[in-house]
Enzyme design. Structure first.
Site, PDB file in Angstrom:
ATOM      1  N   GLY A  13       0.838  -1.197   0.000  1.00 35.30           N
ATOM      2  CA  GLY A  13       0.000   0.000   0.000  1.00 35.30           C
ATOM      3  C   GLY A  13       0.869   1.243   0.000  1.00 35.30           C
ATOM      4  O   GLY A  13       1.979   1.241  -0.526  1.00 35.30           O
ATOM      5  N   CYS A  14       0.376   2.286   0.622  1.00 36.98           N
ATOM      6  CA  CYS A  14       1.097   3.559   0.666  1.00 36.98           C
ATOM      7  C   CYS A  14       2.444   3.375   1.361  1.00 36.98           C
ATOM      8  O   CYS A  14       2.519   2.829   2.464  1.00 36.98           O
ATOM      9  CB  CYS A  14       0.264   4.595   1.415  1.00 36.98           C
ATOM     10  SG  CYS A  14       1.117   6.155   1.671  1.00 36.98           S
ATOM     11  N   PHE A  15       3.503   3.824   0.719  1.00 42.29           N
ATOM     12  CA  PHE A  15       4.833   3.618   1.298  1.00 42.29           C
ATOM     13  C   PHE A  15       5.064   4.406   2.572  1.00 42.29           C
ATOM     14  O   PHE A  15       5.920   4.053   3.373  1.00 42.29           O
ATOM     15  CB  PHE A  15       5.960   3.820   0.294  1.00 42.29           C
ATOM     16  CG  PHE A  15       5.947   5.049  -0.583  1.00 42.29           C
ATOM     17  CD1 PHE A  15       5.384   6.255  -0.214  1.00 42.29           C
ATOM     18  CD2 PHE A  15       6.550   4.969  -1.827  1.00 42.29           C
ATOM     19  CE1 PHE A  15       5.413   7.364  -1.044  1.00 42.29           C
ATOM     20  CE2 PHE A  15       6.589   6.073  -2.684  1.00 42.29           C
ATOM     21  CZ  PHE A  15       6.006   7.277  -2.279  1.00 42.29           C
ATOM     22  N   TRP A  16       4.310   5.455   2.833  1.00 45.53           N
ATOM     23  CA  TRP A  16       4.512   6.244   4.054  1.00 45.53           C
ATOM     24  C   TRP A  16       4.248   5.402   5.299  1.00 45.53           C
ATOM     25  O   TRP A  16       4.947   5.535   6.301  1.00 45.53           O
ATOM     26  CB  TRP A  16       3.591   7.454   4.078  1.00 45.53           C
ATOM     27  CG  TRP A  16       3.791   8.433   2.973  1.00 45.53           C
ATOM     28  CD1 TRP A  16       4.916   8.612   2.206  1.00 45.53           C
ATOM     29  CD2 TRP A  16       2.844   9.384   2.495  1.00 45.53           C
ATOM     30  NE1 TRP A  16       4.715   9.608   1.288  1.00 45.53           N
ATOM     31  CE2 TRP A  16       3.447  10.103   1.440  1.00 45.53           C
ATOM     32  CE3 TRP A  16       1.544   9.697   2.851  1.00 45.53           C
ATOM     33  CZ2 TRP A  16       2.787  11.123   0.750  1.00 45.53           C
ATOM     34  CZ3 TRP A  16       0.886  10.701   2.167  1.00 45.53           C
ATOM     35  CH2 TRP A  16       1.505  11.410   1.137  1.00 45.53           C
ATOM     36  N   TYR A 158      -4.155  12.831   5.461  1.00 44.70           N
ATOM     37  CA  TYR A 158      -3.994  11.402   5.178  1.00 44.70           C
ATOM     38  C   TYR A 158      -3.188  10.734   6.299  1.00 44.70           C
ATOM     39  O   TYR A 158      -3.536   9.653   6.769  1.00 44.70           O
ATOM     40  CB  TYR A 158      -3.300  11.202   3.828  1.00 44.70           C
ATOM     41  CG  TYR A 158      -3.121   9.751   3.452  1.00 44.70           C
ATOM     42  CD1 TYR A 158      -4.101   9.081   2.739  1.00 44.70           C
ATOM     43  CD2 TYR A 158      -1.972   9.050   3.814  1.00 44.70           C
ATOM     44  CE1 TYR A 158      -3.946   7.740   2.397  1.00 44.70           C
ATOM     45  CE2 TYR A 158      -1.812   7.714   3.474  1.00 44.70           C
ATOM     46  CZ  TYR A 158      -2.802   7.067   2.773  1.00 44.70           C
ATOM     47  OH  TYR A 158      -2.650   5.745   2.440  1.00 44.70           O
TER      48      TYR A 158
END
Length: 180
Positions: A13-16, A158
């Site tokens: 998913g989102c790398f953050w 986010y």
């Protein structure tokens, strides 16, 4: 004293989210957001988000294998995301958000396949695991502003709605393994 630094490259998913969690773990020297597995020679965030490059958002983890095994890295990875969602994590939809283990060598490939088989047999999730196990190709580190994004952008909506709750669960589950 020489450290036994190894690398893992994972997409969940989102790398953050993934980067923030791994940077908090004992034994992790660094974790960087990046892109892997696509066709574009110099992918940008904008191009990857459009979903036409074939790249996934990944995290490159440099870890001390004397403190953290590759299996440990993979077990934590599977705890950080839902490996049964095809080309998405929550509201992040597209192949760039797929679940993937980009192996660096045959030993990593075997370890990933073994763990996926074990987790599948345990039926932890109601749906089958769809995590890809594929050779690392075309890796590029993401733009500087994506590195340590959660830490550097605590007011981002986010981050507050998605990353922070995920990290809170992670910190609770892996409290004994966190850096002090």
């Amino acid at each position: 004293m020489t450290k036994n630094i190894q690398q893992a490259t994972l997409a969940g998913g989102c790398f953050w989210c993934i980067e923030s969690a791994f940077n908090a773990l004992q034994g992790v020297e660094s974790a960087y957001s990046g892109y892997a597995g696509g066709q574009m020679d110099a992918p940008t965030y904008k191009a990857v988000c459009e979903g036409n490059t074939g790249h996934a958002e990944v995290v490159r983890i440099n870890y001390d294998a004397d403190q953290l095994s590759y299996r440990d890295v993979l077990e934590i990875f599977f705890a950080l995301h839902d490996p049964t969602q095809l080309n998405r994590q929550g509201n992040d939809i597209g192949s760039q958000y797929r679940s993937a283990i980009f192996y660096h060598d045959e030993e990593q490939k075997r370890a990933a396949e073994t763990l996926i088989n074990e987790l599948s047999e345990q039926e932890i999730w109601p749906d089958p695991i769809v995590t890809e196990v594929t050779a690392l190709t075309n890796y590029h580190q993401a733009e500087d502003y994506h590195q340590d994004y959660f830490r550097n952008n605590p007011q981002n909506q986010y981050c507050n709605m998605v990353v922070a709750p995920k990290l809170a669960k992670f910190r609770q589950k892996f409290a004994s393994r966190l850096k002090s």
